[in-house]
Design a protein around this motif. Structure first.
Motif, short mmCIF file in Angstrom:
data_model
loop_
_atom_site.label_atom_id
_atom_site.label_comp_id
_atom_site.label_asym_id
_atom_site.label_seq_id
_atom_site.Cartn_x
_atom_site.Cartn_y
_atom_site.Cartn_z
N THR A 97 1.34 -17.86 -88.41
CA THR A 97 2.52 -19.51 -87.76
C THR A 97 2.29 -20.84 -88.02
O THR A 97 0.77 -21.48 -88.74
CB THR A 97 2.98 -19.13 -86.43
OG1 THR A 97 1.58 -19.62 -85.78
CG2 THR A 97 3.04 -17.63 -86.14
N PRO A 102 4.56 -24.57 -82.12
CA PRO A 102 4.32 -23.73 -80.39
C PRO A 102 5.12 -22.29 -80.20
O PRO A 102 4.81 -21.33 -79.48
CB PRO A 102 4.20 -24.97 -79.73
CG PRO A 102 5.35 -26.05 -79.71
CD PRO A 102 4.93 -25.49 -81.44
N HIS A 103 6.49 -22.11 -80.33
CA HIS A 103 7.14 -21.35 -79.78
C HIS A 103 7.48 -20.41 -81.17
O HIS A 103 7.33 -18.87 -81.36
CB HIS A 103 8.94 -21.75 -79.63
CG HIS A 103 9.01 -22.95 -78.89
ND1 HIS A 103 8.62 -22.55 -77.69
CD2 HIS A 103 9.96 -24.61 -79.33
CE1 HIS A 103 9.07 -23.81 -77.61
NE2 HIS A 103 9.15 -24.35 -77.78
N ALA A 105 4.14 -18.27 -82.56
CA ALA A 105 3.76 -17.52 -81.56
C ALA A 105 4.60 -16.40 -81.24
O ALA A 105 3.79 -15.77 -81.20
CB ALA A 105 2.26 -18.73 -81.28
N VAL A 106 5.12 -17.23 -80.01
CA VAL A 106 6.09 -16.60 -79.30
C VAL A 106 6.94 -15.96 -79.47
O VAL A 106 6.70 -15.28 -79.44
CB VAL A 106 6.24 -17.58 -77.85
CG1 VAL A 106 7.02 -17.11 -76.95
CG2 VAL A 106 5.17 -18.47 -76.60
N ALA A 107 7.67 -16.32 -80.49
CA ALA A 107 8.63 -15.32 -81.51
C ALA A 107 8.13 -14.40 -82.48
O ALA A 107 9.01 -13.21 -82.06
CB ALA A 107 9.47 -16.27 -81.99
N LEU A 109 4.76 -12.52 -81.88
CA LEU A 109 4.56 -11.66 -80.69
C LEU A 109 5.74 -10.92 -79.71
O LEU A 109 5.72 -9.92 -79.69
CB LEU A 109 3.75 -12.02 -79.68
CG LEU A 109 2.59 -12.49 -80.18
CD1 LEU A 109 1.90 -13.40 -78.59
CD2 LEU A 109 1.51 -11.92 -80.32
N ALA A 110 6.79 -11.49 -79.90
CA ALA A 110 7.48 -11.10 -79.25
C ALA A 110 8.64 -9.85 -79.94
O ALA A 110 8.90 -8.93 -79.52
CB ALA A 110 8.75 -12.43 -78.82
N ASP A 115 -1.06 -10.18 -83.49
CA ASP A 115 -1.19 -11.19 -83.31
C ASP A 115 -0.97 -12.20 -84.09
O ASP A 115 0.11 -11.37 -85.14
CB ASP A 115 -3.67 -10.79 -83.92
CG ASP A 115 -4.31 -11.97 -83.69
OD1 ASP A 115 -3.59 -12.87 -82.46
OD2 ASP A 115 -5.47 -11.91 -82.81
N HIS A 116 -1.53 -13.25 -83.91
CA HIS A 116 -0.87 -14.64 -84.53
C HIS A 116 -1.98 -15.44 -85.29
O HIS A 116 -3.36 -15.55 -84.26
CB HIS A 116 0.15 -15.04 -84.36
CG HIS A 116 0.15 -16.59 -82.81
ND1 HIS A 116 -0.68 -16.02 -81.94
CD2 HIS A 116 -0.34 -17.51 -83.56
CE1 HIS A 116 -0.82 -16.79 -81.22
NE2 HIS A 116 -0.94 -17.66 -81.66
#
Length: 198
Positions: A97, A102-103, A105-107, A109-110, A115-116
């Motif tokens: 990423t 910052p979003h 990594a969340v996207a 993993l979701a 991992d990212h």
């Protein structure tokens, strides 16, 4: 674009893991591929999500290093297809990423990434993340093999139990017939005890 980077020198001593690196930047691909090859991995390079999916369907990889933002099919879309295909649902994927997202990594993993890692990254950190992800994937694969073996044993025991029940039912029926036969002989063997008229 498919380029393979082979491991060199002492890195061949351990079992070689094959990593698919997917990035739309040719420069990034060659830098990452060269560094991972020097670390002892067999590396295959792809410049798009669609090319990556074609490569994945044609051969087995131990891990995919997937850029999140690419033209055409994004890394998230490619990850979605990887996760929905039964053959690749458990394929380890590390998403790359952007540092200023910052979003992202969340996207990632979701969407099912294991991992990212944010760009630019340290290659020592990348190697540690790859090794940790591969070890976890190995443990999961071993657990699945154990569960499959237990399921097979349970199925075999269930078949044996069914056969034993059938044999028991036949034996009980035979016993009932024999008991009936014995009872009938006993009745026939009893002398007639009637009284004669005087």
């Amino acid at each position: 674009m498919v380029t393979t980077t082979a491991p060199t020198g002492d890195s061949r001593r351990r079992a070689t893991r094959t990593i698919l690196v997917v990035d739309d930047s040719r420069t990034s691909l060659h830098v990452i591929g060269g560094r991972l090859g020097a670390m002892g991995y067999m590396v295959v390079l792809a410049q798009s999500g669609r090319e990556a999916l074609d490569l994945i369907s044609g051969r087995g990889f131990d891990l995919v290093l997937l850029d999140m933002v690419m033209p055409g099919m994004s890394g998230l879309e490619a990850l979605g297809e990887i996760r929905t295909a039964p053959d690749t649902a458990d394929l380890p994927v590390i998403m790359i990423t952007a540092l200023n997202d910052p979003h992202g990594a969340v996207a990632a993993l979701a969407a099912g990434a294991d991992d990212h890692l944010a760009k630019p990254f340290d290659f020592g950190v990348l190697q540690a993340r790859i090794e940790r992800t591969l070890e976890r994937a190995g443990r999961i694969a071993e657990l699945k093999r154990t569960v499959a073996a237990l399921d097979a044993r349970i199925a075999a025991r269930a078949i044996e139990l069914g056969e034993t029940r059938s044999e028991l039912a036949v034996t009980r029926a035979d016993c009932a017939r024999l008991q009936g036969s014995v009872d009938m002989r006993a009745v026939l063997a009893v002398p007639f005890s009637g009284t004669s008229a005087a």
